[in-house]
Motif scaffolding. Sequence first.
Motif, PDB file in Angstrom:
ATOM      1  N   ARG A 171     -37.199 -18.619  88.517  1.00  0.00           N
ATOM      2  CA  ARG A 171     -37.281 -17.947  87.195  1.00  0.00           C
ATOM      3  C   ARG A 171     -37.655 -18.783  86.515  1.00  0.00           C
ATOM      4  NH1 ARG A 171     -36.794 -12.274  86.760  1.00  0.00           N
ATOM      5  NH2 ARG A 171     -35.763 -11.445  88.477  1.00  0.00           N
ATOM      6  N   PHE A 172     -38.549 -18.684  85.592  1.00  0.00           N
ATOM      7  CA  PHE A 172     -38.829 -19.588  84.490  1.00  0.00           C
ATOM      8  C   PHE A 172     -38.902 -19.067  83.028  1.00  0.00           C
ATOM      9  CE2 PHE A 172     -41.874 -21.757  81.565  1.00  0.00           C
ATOM     10  CZ  PHE A 172     -41.153 -23.290  81.631  1.00  0.00           C
ATOM     11  N   ARG A 199     -47.697 -28.010  84.384  1.00  0.00           N
ATOM     12  CA  ARG A 199     -48.116 -26.577  85.086  1.00  0.00           C
ATOM     13  C   ARG A 199     -48.029 -26.311  86.316  1.00  0.00           C
ATOM     14  NH1 ARG A 199     -50.579 -23.304  81.187  1.00  0.00           N
ATOM     15  NH2 ARG A 199     -51.018 -24.032  79.187  1.00  0.00           N
ATOM     16  N   ALA A 200     -48.514 -27.115  87.029  1.00  0.00           N
ATOM     17  CA  ALA A 200     -48.352 -27.007  88.599  1.00  0.00           C
ATOM     18  C   ALA A 200     -46.947 -27.082  89.224  1.00  0.00           C
ATOM     19  CB  ALA A 200     -49.191 -28.301  89.146  1.00  0.00           C
ATOM     20  N   ALA A 201     -46.078 -27.875  88.429  1.00  0.00           N
ATOM     21  CA  ALA A 201     -44.697 -27.794  88.898  1.00  0.00           C
ATOM     22  C   ALA A 201     -44.181 -26.401  88.710  1.00  0.00           C
ATOM     23  CB  ALA A 201     -43.908 -28.863  88.267  1.00  0.00           C
ATOM     24  N   ILE A 202     -44.328 -25.804  87.781  1.00  0.00           N
ATOM     25  CA  ILE A 202     -43.706 -24.535  87.216  1.00  0.00           C
ATOM     26  C   ILE A 202     -44.343 -23.539  88.219  1.00  0.00           C
ATOM     27  CG2 ILE A 202     -43.585 -22.913  85.341  1.00  0.00           C
ATOM     28  CD1 ILE A 202     -43.485 -25.197  83.381  1.00  0.00           C
ATOM     29  N   ALA A 203     -45.599 -23.441  88.404  1.00  0.00           N
ATOM     30  CA  ALA A 203     -46.102 -22.532  89.360  1.00  0.00           C
ATOM     31  C   ALA A 203     -45.771 -22.520  90.604  1.00  0.00           C
ATOM     32  CB  ALA A 203     -47.830 -22.751  89.257  1.00  0.00           C
ATOM     33  N   ASP A 204     -45.216 -23.900  91.199  1.00  0.00           N
ATOM     34  CA  ASP A 204     -44.972 -24.217  92.357  1.00  0.00           C
ATOM     35  C   ASP A 204     -43.337 -23.461  92.438  1.00  0.00           C
ATOM     36  OD1 ASP A 204     -47.034 -25.395  93.465  1.00  0.00           O
ATOM     37  OD2 ASP A 204     -46.185 -27.060  93.260  1.00  0.00           O
ATOM     38  N   PHE A 205     -42.698 -23.712  91.405  1.00  0.00           N
ATOM     39  CA  PHE A 205     -41.358 -23.304  91.213  1.00  0.00           C
ATOM     40  C   PHE A 205     -41.113 -21.903  91.439  1.00  0.00           C
ATOM     41  CE2 PHE A 205     -37.389 -22.016  88.246  1.00  0.00           C
ATOM     42  CZ  PHE A 205     -36.520 -22.560  89.069  1.00  0.00           C
ATOM     43  N   VAL A 206     -41.761 -21.020  90.466  1.00  0.00           N
ATOM     44  CA  VAL A 206     -41.679 -19.707  90.665  1.00  0.00           C
ATOM     45  C   VAL A 206     -42.560 -19.136  92.018  1.00  0.00           C
ATOM     46  CG1 VAL A 206     -43.136 -17.731  89.444  1.00  0.00           C
ATOM     47  CG2 VAL A 206     -42.077 -19.543  87.962  1.00  0.00           C
ATOM     48  N   ALA A 207     -43.631 -19.723  92.287  1.00  0.00           N
ATOM     49  CA  ALA A 207     -43.879 -19.254  93.392  1.00  0.00           C
ATOM     50  C   ALA A 207     -43.030 -19.399  94.703  1.00  0.00           C
ATOM     51  CB  ALA A 207     -45.456 -20.105  94.018  1.00  0.00           C
ATOM     52  N   GLU A 208     -42.071 -20.168  94.685  1.00  0.00           N
ATOM     53  CA  GLU A 208     -40.894 -20.370  95.596  1.00  0.00           C
ATOM     54  C   GLU A 208     -39.601 -19.573  95.014  1.00  0.00           C
ATOM     55  OE1 GLU A 208     -40.629 -21.471  98.767  1.00  0.00           O
ATOM     56  OE2 GLU A 208     -42.630 -22.323  98.878  1.00  0.00           O
ATOM     57  N   GLY A 209     -39.873 -18.527  94.401  1.00  0.00           N
ATOM     58  CA  GLY A 209     -38.592 -17.691  94.031  1.00  0.00           C
ATOM     59  C   GLY A 209     -37.879 -18.000  92.711  1.00  0.00           C
ATOM     60  N   LEU A 251     -48.835 -19.761  81.697  1.00  0.00           N
ATOM     61  CA  LEU A 251     -47.551 -20.026  82.578  1.00  0.00           C
ATOM     62  C   LEU A 251     -46.911 -18.932  83.026  1.00  0.00           C
ATOM     63  CD1 LEU A 251     -45.581 -22.659  80.409  1.00  0.00           C
ATOM     64  CD2 LEU A 251     -46.983 -23.077  82.344  1.00  0.00           C
ATOM     65  N   PRO A 252     -46.439 -18.963  84.280  1.00  0.00           N
ATOM     66  CA  PRO A 252     -45.776 -17.870  84.908  1.00  0.00           C
ATOM     67  C   PRO A 252     -44.267 -17.685  84.441  1.00  0.00           C
ATOM     68  CG  PRO A 252     -45.566 -19.502  86.326  1.00  0.00           C
ATOM     69  CD  PRO A 252     -46.430 -20.201  85.135  1.00  0.00           C
ATOM     70  N   ILE A 253     -44.161 -17.265  83.028  1.00  0.00           N
ATOM     71  CA  ILE A 253     -42.732 -16.825  82.402  1.00  0.00           C
ATOM     72  C   ILE A 253     -42.324 -15.381  83.105  1.00  0.00           C
ATOM     73  CG2 ILE A 253     -41.674 -16.528  80.572  1.00  0.00           C
ATOM     74  CD1 ILE A 253     -43.703 -18.465  79.036  1.00  0.00           C
ATOM     75  N   ASN A 254     -41.062 -15.760  84.078  1.00  0.00           N
ATOM     76  CA  ASN A 254     -40.674 -14.306  84.476  1.00  0.00           C
ATOM     77  C   ASN A 254     -39.208 -14.169  84.335  1.00  0.00           C
ATOM     78  OD1 ASN A 254     -40.053 -16.578  86.161  1.00  0.00           O
ATOM     79  ND2 ASN A 254     -40.337 -15.717  88.111  1.00  0.00           N
ATOM     80  N   ALA A 255     -38.686 -14.866  83.076  1.00  0.00           N
ATOM     81  CA  ALA A 255     -37.315 -14.531  82.910  1.00  0.00           C
ATOM     82  C   ALA A 255     -37.351 -14.406  81.716  1.00  0.00           C
ATOM     83  CB  ALA A 255     -36.388 -15.760  83.528  1.00  0.00           C
TER      84      ALA A 255
END
Length: 273
Positions: A41-42, A29-39, A60-64
């Motif tokens: 898409r998940f 969860r933390a890795a996905i959040a960092d990935f999305v915060a840095e631009g 989860l920040p699902i944004n794609a």
Amino acid sequence: MGKYTGKMIISDLDGTLIPRGGAISPENRAAIADFVAEGGRFAIATGRTPEAAAGYVEGLPINAPSVFFNGAMLYDWVQKKVIKTLPLTAGDENDLWPKFARKALQDFPEACLEVYTAENCHIISPEANDDPRLPNEFYSYGHTDLGQLTDTTKTPWLKFFACDKHEHLEKYVVLAEKMGVAELANGFYSEDNYYEFVAKDVSKGSMLAFIREQLPGIEIIACGDYLNDNEMLAAADIGIAPANAHEDTKKIAKHIGCAVEDHLLAWIVKNIA
């Protein structure tokens, strides 16, 4: 602009993002959040319905655009709306499917047989045959007489699913070939005791082309662990399988990551993205 802008990770759920029978780890969860915060898409890609997936991926920040029904639906998670469906049945030309379903009910009396439409999971086999996983799922389902589903123009089928002993499913596949429905579909094992049919040329991988239309120029990193993920790993820019994936899936992957229990998504963000 962040360091992951222009990149997308799309992940299978069971056996990839989530250990079988488990939950998404805090590390993932933390890795996905960092990935999305840095631009970044998940997205997720699963055989489940959006409703069924929701209970697992809450927060989860699902944004794609995400893939459901093993490729038969593309879904906008943010707006909660269907982007595209690719039905298994679409009218008179596929009337064979209700006939095949009726024959399967007769020939495989122990099987749990399910018809998935965009709105529901319809179990057409006796309640005594229900897949034990069902009470633990996060979606509604009901037992429906097959006769209510035979007008495939009115109610298109997105997926036809069988749960049975593997040795029974081998005979089930032979029946599909004999009756001619296998020629109309993409059939595959999603577990040793699960066999699924979606429309011909439909898979998690085929939906990546539509995702690229939605997100031009995106670099896609895909991860999955089983046979129904193979086309997705092949179609992605980078395909990744966990260390404990099916051997045939690992052959498709560009990279072999850690075991799913060791937080595969965190490994991907750190080592690949």
